[in-house]
Design a protein around this motif. Structure first.
Motif, PDB file in Angstrom:
ATOM      1  N   GLU A 110      -4.158  17.683 -11.413  1.00 42.96           N
ATOM      2  CA  GLU A 110      -5.470  17.356 -10.852  1.00 42.96           C
ATOM      3  C   GLU A 110      -5.607  15.861 -10.631  1.00 42.96           C
ATOM      4  OE1 GLU A 110     -10.120  18.727 -11.323  1.00 42.96           O
ATOM      5  OE2 GLU A 110      -8.656  19.271 -12.865  1.00 42.96           O
ATOM      6  N   THR A 111      -5.085  15.053 -11.543  1.00 41.41           N
ATOM      7  CA  THR A 111      -5.141  13.604 -11.384  1.00 41.41           C
ATOM      8  C   THR A 111      -4.275  13.133 -10.226  1.00 41.41           C
ATOM      9  OG1 THR A 111      -5.550  13.282 -13.747  1.00 41.41           O
ATOM     10  CG2 THR A 111      -4.684  11.400 -12.526  1.00 41.41           C
ATOM     11  N   MET A 112      -3.080  13.683 -10.106  1.00 41.90           N
ATOM     12  CA  MET A 112      -2.127  13.200  -9.109  1.00 41.90           C
ATOM     13  C   MET A 112      -2.354  13.765  -7.717  1.00 41.90           C
ATOM     14  SD  MET A 112       1.437  13.264 -11.259  1.00 41.90           S
ATOM     15  CE  MET A 112       1.630  12.329 -12.778  1.00 41.90           C
ATOM     16  N   LEU A 113      -2.670  15.061  -7.635  1.00 38.40           N
ATOM     17  CA  LEU A 113      -2.744  15.728  -6.336  1.00 38.40           C
ATOM     18  C   LEU A 113      -4.141  16.239  -5.987  1.00 38.40           C
ATOM     19  CD1 LEU A 113       0.543  17.863  -6.464  1.00 38.40           C
ATOM     20  CD2 LEU A 113       0.234  15.565  -5.516  1.00 38.40           C
ATOM     21  N   GLY A 114      -5.076  16.141  -6.929  1.00 42.84           N
ATOM     22  CA  GLY A 114      -6.395  16.710  -6.687  1.00 42.84           C
ATOM     23  C   GLY A 114      -6.375  18.224  -6.659  1.00 42.84           C
ATOM     24  N   VAL A 115      -5.436  18.834  -7.389  1.00 37.64           N
ATOM     25  CA  VAL A 115      -5.251  20.287  -7.393  1.00 37.64           C
ATOM     26  C   VAL A 115      -5.366  20.803  -8.824  1.00 37.64           C
ATOM     27  CG1 VAL A 115      -3.627  22.162  -6.937  1.00 37.64           C
ATOM     28  CG2 VAL A 115      -3.760  20.220  -5.366  1.00 37.64           C
ATOM     29  N   ARG A 116      -6.182  21.827  -9.017  1.00 37.52           N
ATOM     30  CA  ARG A 116      -6.281  22.454 -10.333  1.00 37.52           C
ATOM     31  C   ARG A 116      -5.118  23.430 -10.504  1.00 37.52           C
ATOM     32  NH1 ARG A 116     -12.365  24.595 -10.196  1.00 37.52           N
ATOM     33  NH2 ARG A 116     -11.829  24.749  -7.995  1.00 37.52           N
ATOM     34  N   PHE A 117      -4.368  23.239 -11.558  1.00 34.99           N
ATOM     35  CA  PHE A 117      -3.162  24.016 -11.808  1.00 34.99           C
ATOM     36  C   PHE A 117      -3.500  25.442 -12.199  1.00 34.99           C
ATOM     37  CE2 PHE A 117      -0.045  25.484 -15.025  1.00 34.99           C
ATOM     38  CZ  PHE A 117       1.061  25.595 -14.192  1.00 34.99           C
ATOM     39  N   HIS A 146       9.954  40.773  -2.401  1.00 33.55           N
ATOM     40  CA  HIS A 146      10.004  39.430  -1.809  1.00 33.55           C
ATOM     41  C   HIS A 146      11.100  38.601  -2.470  1.00 33.55           C
ATOM     42  CE1 HIS A 146       8.561  35.301  -0.891  1.00 33.55           C
ATOM     43  NE2 HIS A 146       8.094  35.857   0.208  1.00 33.55           N
ATOM     44  N   GLY A 147      11.220  38.752  -3.782  1.00 33.59           N
ATOM     45  CA  GLY A 147      12.324  38.140  -4.516  1.00 33.59           C
ATOM     46  C   GLY A 147      12.291  36.641  -4.619  1.00 33.59           C
ATOM     47  N   GLY A 148      11.125  36.062  -4.896  1.00 37.93           N
ATOM     48  CA  GLY A 148      11.057  34.617  -5.017  1.00 37.93           C
ATOM     49  C   GLY A 148      10.191  34.176  -6.179  1.00 37.93           C
ATOM     50  N   ARG A 149      10.188  32.854  -6.410  1.00 37.67           N
ATOM     51  CA  ARG A 149       9.336  32.261  -7.430  1.00 37.67           C
ATOM     52  C   ARG A 149       8.710  30.995  -6.848  1.00 37.67           C
ATOM     53  NH1 ARG A 149       9.193  33.871 -12.600  1.00 37.67           N
ATOM     54  NH2 ARG A 149      10.676  35.478 -13.256  1.00 37.67           N
ATOM     55  N   ILE A 150       7.386  30.950  -6.823  1.00 34.38           N
ATOM     56  CA  ILE A 150       6.673  29.778  -6.328  1.00 34.38           C
ATOM     57  C   ILE A 150       6.652  28.739  -7.442  1.00 34.38           C
ATOM     58  CG2 ILE A 150       4.464  28.937  -5.467  1.00 34.38           C
ATOM     59  CD1 ILE A 150       3.908  31.781  -4.447  1.00 34.38           C
ATOM     60  N   ASP A 151       7.116  27.532  -7.133  1.00 32.13           N
ATOM     61  CA  ASP A 151       7.193  26.494  -8.169  1.00 32.13           C
ATOM     62  C   ASP A 151       5.858  26.305  -8.868  1.00 32.13           C
ATOM     63  OD1 ASP A 151       9.845  26.117  -7.648  1.00 32.13           O
ATOM     64  OD2 ASP A 151       9.600  24.250  -6.533  1.00 32.13           O
ATOM     65  N   SER A 152       4.795  26.004  -8.101  1.00 27.18           N
ATOM     66  CA  SER A 152       3.458  25.820  -8.683  1.00 27.18           C
ATOM     67  C   SER A 152       2.412  26.401  -7.749  1.00 27.18           C
ATOM     68  CB  SER A 152       3.140  24.332  -8.908  1.00 27.18           C
ATOM     69  OG  SER A 152       4.064  23.716  -9.759  1.00 27.18           O
ATOM     70  N   LEU A 153       1.395  26.990  -8.337  1.00 25.91           N
ATOM     71  CA  LEU A 153       0.232  27.477  -7.597  1.00 25.91           C
ATOM     72  C   LEU A 153      -0.999  26.754  -8.105  1.00 25.91           C
ATOM     73  CD1 LEU A 153       0.520  31.364  -7.234  1.00 25.91           C
ATOM     74  CD2 LEU A 153       0.414  29.677  -5.396  1.00 25.91           C
ATOM     75  N   GLY A 154      -1.917  26.443  -7.184  1.00 25.29           N
ATOM     76  CA  GLY A 154      -3.146  25.777  -7.583  1.00 25.29           C
ATOM     77  C   GLY A 154      -4.240  25.957  -6.553  1.00 25.29           C
ATOM     78  N   VAL A 155      -5.379  25.344  -6.840  1.00 21.57           N
ATOM     79  CA  VAL A 155      -6.531  25.332  -5.936  1.00 21.57           C
ATOM     80  C   VAL A 155      -7.001  23.889  -5.830  1.00 21.57           C
ATOM     81  CG1 VAL A 155      -8.917  26.073  -5.617  1.00 21.57           C
ATOM     82  CG2 VAL A 155      -7.264  27.659  -6.549  1.00 21.57           C
ATOM     83  N   ASP A 156      -7.206  23.408  -4.598  1.00 19.48           N
ATOM     84  CA  ASP A 156      -7.606  22.012  -4.461  1.00 19.48           C
ATOM     85  C   ASP A 156      -9.107  21.835  -4.645  1.00 19.48           C
ATOM     86  OD1 ASP A 156      -8.891  22.542  -2.052  1.00 19.48           O
ATOM     87  OD2 ASP A 156      -7.483  21.420  -0.813  1.00 19.48           O
ATOM     88  N   GLU A 157      -9.580  20.609  -4.475  1.00 16.85           N
ATOM     89  CA  GLU A 157     -10.981  20.269  -4.741  1.00 16.85           C
ATOM     90  C   GLU A 157     -11.963  21.033  -3.861  1.00 16.85           C
ATOM     91  OE1 GLU A 157     -10.989  15.613  -5.577  1.00 16.85           O
ATOM     92  OE2 GLU A 157      -9.619  16.196  -3.962  1.00 16.85           O
ATOM     93  N   ASN A 158     -11.477  21.523  -2.725  1.00 23.84           N
ATOM     94  CA  ASN A 158     -12.339  22.235  -1.793  1.00 23.84           C
ATOM     95  C   ASN A 158     -12.177  23.750  -1.880  1.00 23.84           C
ATOM     96  OD1 ASN A 158     -13.184  19.685  -0.621  1.00 23.84           O
ATOM     97  ND2 ASN A 158     -11.114  19.619   0.224  1.00 23.84           N
ATOM     98  N   GLY A 159     -11.384  24.212  -2.850  1.00 28.14           N
ATOM     99  CA  GLY A 159     -11.173  25.638  -3.032  1.00 28.14           C
ATOM    100  C   GLY A 159     -10.023  26.209  -2.229  1.00 28.14           C
ATOM    101  N   ALA A 160      -9.253  25.363  -1.540  1.00 30.82           N
ATOM    102  CA  ALA A 160      -8.134  25.848  -0.740  1.00 30.82           C
ATOM    103  C   ALA A 160      -6.950  26.221  -1.641  1.00 30.82           C
ATOM    104  CB  ALA A 160      -7.695  24.792   0.268  1.00 30.82           C
TER     105      ALA A 160
END
Length: 295
Positions: free
Chosen positions: A36-43, A54-68
């Motif tokens: 959140e401090t670095m990217l403005g994204v809630r982890f 699908h057979g994959g792994r997403i490194d990180s998922l989050g939601v930004d300050e605007n809900g995106a």
């Protein structure tokens, strides 16, 4: 490096040469711990499985300050496949909205889950470097993509530089911006504020490269990785703008600037500007630049 931000993660100051992480997981863990401090994204989640088909792994998922919704992918150095890999996962995410909604509800609550902004999903790629082909691809793609270069300094500091950012949408012409920013033209008393809103939009977008604009019902956000300004729809007599500038570093002027730290309002930022005229906009320019630099 232009636009570089240096984050102290442990305390202390050390003068050492910049370096890359020993392994990709090092940079991932470091950013996830301070996302959140670095990217403005809630982890939300790390190494999120996309299932056996699908057979994959997403490194990180989050939601930004605007809900995106935000997918974050990491590479230790330069990797020509990082954008395509990230877009692969972003496409999966768009096809699994209920699953993501459940994740947001579990981590952040029902209110956050109800406010997810599916019209503006984002991909953030963090890597040691990018090629000119990566930068060109970002500008041509229809998705919102941010390329972020990192460097480590000793064990205590990380520097992040926004290399390229794009909303995936072309900037709206002035007439369209006026329609979005203002109120119906039949309300003649609001024409001046409508024009002022257009001028504010142009001033904020003109602060530098890599600025993206995100429209929500209650406000419009201006980002450079993180929000640096949020503009609310015109009120009867004024236009409210919220900035990330520190109110304690500003000489507050009654009727023009206000410290709203801890006070609820639409958008993000602790410094409120109340704009009524073009002269107010001229006075606000330095504060716009201060907030842009802080982001």
């Amino acid at each position: 490096m232009s636009g570089l931000k240096l984050f102290n993660t442990m305390g202390g100051v050390t003068e050492v040469a910049p370096r890359l992480a020993e392994i990709e997981a090092d940079i991932q863990c470091l950013i996830e711990a301070h996302m959140e401090t670095m990217l403005g994204v809630r982890f939300l989640a790390s190494e999120y499985s996309t299932g056996p088909v699908h057979g994959g792994r997403i490194d990180s998922l989050g939601v930004d300050e605007n809900g995106a919704p935000v997918v974050v992918e990491y590479k230790r150095g330069t990797d020509a496949g990082v954008i395509n890999q990230g877009l692969f996962y972003l496409s999966w995410l768009m096809d699994h909205r209920p699953e993501f909604g459940h994740l947001v509800r579990d981590r952040l609550g029902a209110t956050a889950a109800s406010q997810v902004l599916w019209s503006a999903p984002r991909l953030i790629c963090v890597a040691g470097d990018f090629t000119r082909y990566d930068i060109h691809a970002v500008r041509e793609h229809r998705r919102s993509i941010d390329l972020v270069r990192y460097r480590l300094f000793g064990d205590d500091h990380i520097a992040l530089e926004a290399v390229a950012s794009h909303t995936g949408q072309s900037a709206a012409p002035a007439t369209a911006r006026r329609r979005v920013a203002g109120v119906p033209s039949t309300r003649r008393r609001d024409v001046a504020l409508t024009e002022l809103a257009v001028a504010v939009d142009e001033a904020l977008l003109g602060l530098g490269d890599g600025i993206t604009r995100v429209q929500r019902k209650q406000y419009r956000a201006y980002q450079r990785l993180r929000n640096f300004a949020c503009v609310c729809p015109p009120q009867q007599t004024k236009l409210l703008v919220y900035l990330k500038a520190d109110p304690k570093s500003v000489d507050l002027i009654p009727g023009f600037t206000r410290d709203v730290t801890g006070l609820g309002h639409h958008g993000t930022g602790d410094l409120e500007l109340q704009l009524r005229t073009e002269r107010d906009l001229e006075r606000a320019q330095d504060l716009f630049r201060l907030s842009y630099a802080a982001a």
